[in-house]
Motif scaffolding. Structure first.
Motif: not given
Length: 121
Positions: A15, A19, A63-64, A67
């Motif tokens: 994550s 980011s 992030i999506c 991760s």
């Protein structure tokens, strides 16, 4: 180190990397669309000039994706642990989009599940 803690750390690291990559890509996109030479180049090739997605949305997408791929790899590893190496590689190559999408959709519930298991023990 417990398996659940390793999974949680892996998801958090993915994550953070997502980011950072999303922030960088968001800033680059904004800078490109403020450059008149870049816009002129797009216009000369009859390409559309799109609206920038923004830094926050770009970070959330990063992030999506990152991760989710990490979670998908964890799930893939759990399901294919009993196969031979050749079968794991074939399944991994063919099923990469599916377990990536599964990971993106299930990253939050899987993260919460691992935290609950860790707290329970």
């Amino acid at each position: 180190m417990k398996k659940e803690l390793r999974h949680i750390i892996m998801i958090i690291v993915a994550s953070v990397v997502g980011s950072i990559v999303g922030y960088i890509l968001g800033k680059i996109q904004i800078q490109q669309l403020q450059d008149p030479d870049f816009i002129q180049q797009l216009m000369s090739h009859n390409m559309m000039i799109h609206e920038p997605i923004g830094v926050i949305n770009s970070m959330l997408l990063g992030i999506c994706i990152f991760s989710g791929v990490a979670t998908g790899l964890i799930i893939y590893n759990r399901f294919t642990c009993k196969f031979t190496l050749a079968m794991r590689m074939i399944i991994g190559i063919l099923a990469f989009p599916f377990y990536s999408i599964l990971g993106i959709l299930g990253v939050i519930p899987y993260f919460i599940y691992n935290v609950v298991l860790l707290m329970k023990k």
